[in-house]
Structure formats: structure tokens, C-alpha cells
Write an enzyme that holds these catalytic residues in place. Sequence first.
Site, PDB file in Angstrom:
ATOM      1  N   HIS A  17       0.839  -1.203   0.000  1.00  0.00           N
ATOM      2  CA  HIS A  17       0.000   0.000   0.000  1.00  0.00           C
ATOM      3  C   HIS A  17       0.872   1.250   0.000  1.00  0.00           C
ATOM      4  O   HIS A  17       0.634   2.185  -0.771  1.00  0.00           O
ATOM      5  CB  HIS A  17      -0.901   0.056   1.244  1.00  0.00           C
ATOM      6  CG  HIS A  17      -1.952  -0.985   1.324  1.00  0.00           C
ATOM      7  ND1 HIS A  17      -2.174  -1.709   2.468  1.00  0.00           N
ATOM      8  CD2 HIS A  17      -2.861  -1.416   0.419  1.00  0.00           C
ATOM      9  CE1 HIS A  17      -3.184  -2.534   2.267  1.00  0.00           C
ATOM     10  NE2 HIS A  17      -3.610  -2.388   1.033  1.00  0.00           N
ATOM     11  N   SER A 129      -3.195  -7.450   2.914  1.00  0.00           N
ATOM     12  CA  SER A 129      -3.517  -7.279   4.336  1.00  0.00           C
ATOM     13  C   SER A 129      -3.936  -8.611   4.951  1.00  0.00           C
ATOM     14  O   SER A 129      -3.579  -8.921   6.087  1.00  0.00           O
ATOM     15  CB  SER A 129      -4.630  -6.250   4.510  1.00  0.00           C
ATOM     16  OG  SER A 129      -4.187  -4.967   4.162  1.00  0.00           O
TER      17      SER A 129
END
Length: 160
Positions: A17, A129
Site C-alpha cells: 500500500h 492485508s
Amino acid sequence: MLKAIYPGSFDPVTNGHLDIITRASKLVDCLVVGILENPNKKNSLFTVDERIEHLKLVTGELENVEVASFKGLLVDFAEKIDAKVVIRGLRAVTDFENEFQMALINRSLHNDIETFFISTSVNYLYLSSSTVKEVAMFGGNIKGMVPPEIEKIVLEKYRK
């Protein structure tokens, strides 16, 4: 001024990210990292407020990056903040299929919003994630998967 949104859940924020955020911030005047408050995600590791705090912590040196949360449709949020571009990261062909479909839906809902796809750096192709959470949950080493500040926070969450 070109404003873009990089939306996601960021639960937790990963180095993948952060890579996309850093690279996208160089392409636009203002990048808003938008955390979707998704009522369908019941098993979040962190609250939206915690994720906002984490993202502000790791993007603090990027002067043109803002962090915000939103509910509802991405295109409505984009219109509200006057963003013309949506940034999406791609890891694999399967990501492209899903992201392309969403880009087309968003375009049909709001014709003035463009989607830019940024391919993930090779170092982070495997990273998500979900992967970070699973590794951490079973006591694995997440060093290099998340920013150092976030590593400590994730591990502490699983110690409780």
C-alpha cells in the site's frame, strides 16, 4: 489541481500500500487515501479510526497526501472532495479483472472519474492485508510486509 483517491480497507496498511501511495503521490497534486467504512466487513483487525491514525503515521512525510474515511459509493466520495482520478494497485491478472469491472461500474455511475492502475512493485506481489494478518495471527514474522511502526501495532493486537 489534480486530486486523486486511493481507496481501500488498509487493515492493516502494508508496504505494498505504502509503495502505491508514494508512487501515486508523485503523479497528482493531492492524493486522498480513502478508507472505506464497509458494513460488510465484520472482522476488521483495526477500527477505521485506528487505520486513519496508522496511515497518517506512515504517510506523514508525504506533503500532498491526506487520509480520510468514507461510506457509500466511491464515486460519491470522489465528487464530494472534487477528485477526478481513482488510483488502484494491481498485483496479478485476477486483480485486474476485478478492478477493471469496478472501474467500468464507477465510470457508468460518474462519467468524469478516471481510474489509473499502478502495478505493484515486484517486492510486494505476494502481499495483502489478509496475508499479513494470517502470518501475524500464527506468530510468523511480518517484518518487511508492513512499515516498522505498523509491525509493532499488529503484533501487539494479536498478543491480546
